[in-house]
Design an enzyme around this catalytic site. Sequence first.
Site, PDB file in Angstrom:
ATOM      1  N   HIS A  18       0.830  -1.307   0.008  1.00 53.22           N
ATOM      2  CA  HIS A  18       0.074   0.141  -0.085  1.00 53.22           C
ATOM      3  C   HIS A  18       0.929   1.400  -0.047  1.00 53.22           C
ATOM      4  O   HIS A  18       0.155   2.268  -0.217  1.00 53.22           O
ATOM      5  CB  HIS A  18      -0.958   0.122   1.069  1.00 53.22           C
ATOM      6  CG  HIS A  18      -1.899  -0.987   1.276  1.00 53.22           C
ATOM      7  ND1 HIS A  18      -1.610  -2.012   2.243  1.00 53.22           N
ATOM      8  CD2 HIS A  18      -2.856  -1.603   0.746  1.00 53.22           C
ATOM      9  CE1 HIS A  18      -2.647  -3.232   2.027  1.00 53.22           C
ATOM     10  NE2 HIS A  18      -3.220  -2.569   1.104  1.00 53.22           N
TER      11      HIS A  18
ATOM     12  N   GLU B 270      -3.271   2.897   1.677  1.00 57.77           N
ATOM     13  CA  GLU B 270      -2.447   3.654   0.644  1.00 57.77           C
ATOM     14  C   GLU B 270      -2.941   5.142   0.732  1.00 57.77           C
ATOM     15  O   GLU B 270      -2.128   5.847   0.193  1.00 57.77           O
ATOM     16  CB  GLU B 270      -3.445   3.152  -0.733  1.00 57.77           C
ATOM     17  CG  GLU B 270      -3.056   3.734  -2.054  1.00 57.77           C
ATOM     18  CD  GLU B 270      -3.574   3.084  -3.174  1.00 57.77           C
ATOM     19  OE1 GLU B 270      -4.067   2.159  -3.321  1.00 57.77           O
ATOM     20  OE2 GLU B 270      -3.840   4.070  -4.122  1.00 57.77           O
TER      21      GLU B 270
END
Length: 319
Positions: free
Chosen positions: A78, A130
């Site tokens: 991520h 993310e």
Amino acid sequence: MTKNLKILLASPRGFCAGVERAIEIVERALEIHGPPVYVRHEIVHNKHVVESLRAKGAVFVEEVSDVPDGAVTIFSAHGVAEKVEIEANDRGLPVIDATCPLVSKVHKEGQNHAQKGREVILIGHAGHPEVEGTQGRIPGGVHLVQTPEDVAHLRVKDPKALSYVTQTTLSVDETRDTINALKNRFPAIVGPDVKDICYATQNRQQAVRDLCTRVDLLLVVGAKNSSNSNRLREIGGEIGVPAYLIDDASMLDPKWLDGVATVGITAGASAPEELVQELIRRLGEFGDTQVEELKGVQENIVFKLPRELNDGTGPHAGA
Ligand code: SF4
């Protein structure tokens, strides 16, 4: 209950190139350095993947401060905020970065916009790793929006110097709506249309749309905290097909099969295919099953491993 069940499998489904790479990075690091290696956050959002790597000697930690001095440290697919990287470097930790190259590309886009003096708007889900990584990579910070409604409440310094980037695993349709809302309100805004949504997310969403025209029930194999898996389940709901997101076959509720002749199965980008096969076997316990895989986009994307792990012999060499 004995049934005749038709099972249709979405194609493509399951692992994407970024997840394959991240898992391989941990496995190679374990081979080269020996256990333990430390991974910041779940390497990908799937507890089966995490458990199998843990069994091989990976240790999952929340923060770099939880990593012992000198230990090999891996950043998850991520991505991480810059301050996390700085902390690891300041401590002299040997870092291997498993950030998906498509996430890194979004980081670079955002940085380029900021360098040109544009305020950056990130379309994404608050709290997702993310999104935290991308927010923490763009100098001056970003405005986070999730929906077209959020766009109406944005307060910016200069409507003529604006840009946007997006999380890679969003719904293609919702993101397009949000981008349109941004363009309507700020006609001078610049950004990539829905191109930041990664190929794997787009392909899996299209495959599930095709699948849902033919099934009475949709089962999505994936984790509750997996963004792209959630979007796949939502698509079933939008099309009007009862849809459930399940970690694995043990979560299947036989009641869902009442009145169902055709079951559609797909899997999020971080869900292993063996979990899909387990689910097919489980459905077989209710009667006769006939399994068919739909035709979909062929994916042949592979990402190189980081240089420190790529000895030229692995499957990613030269990719
Ligand atoms: S879902 Fe897309 S962005 Fe995320 S790891 Fe996979 S390829 Fe990369």
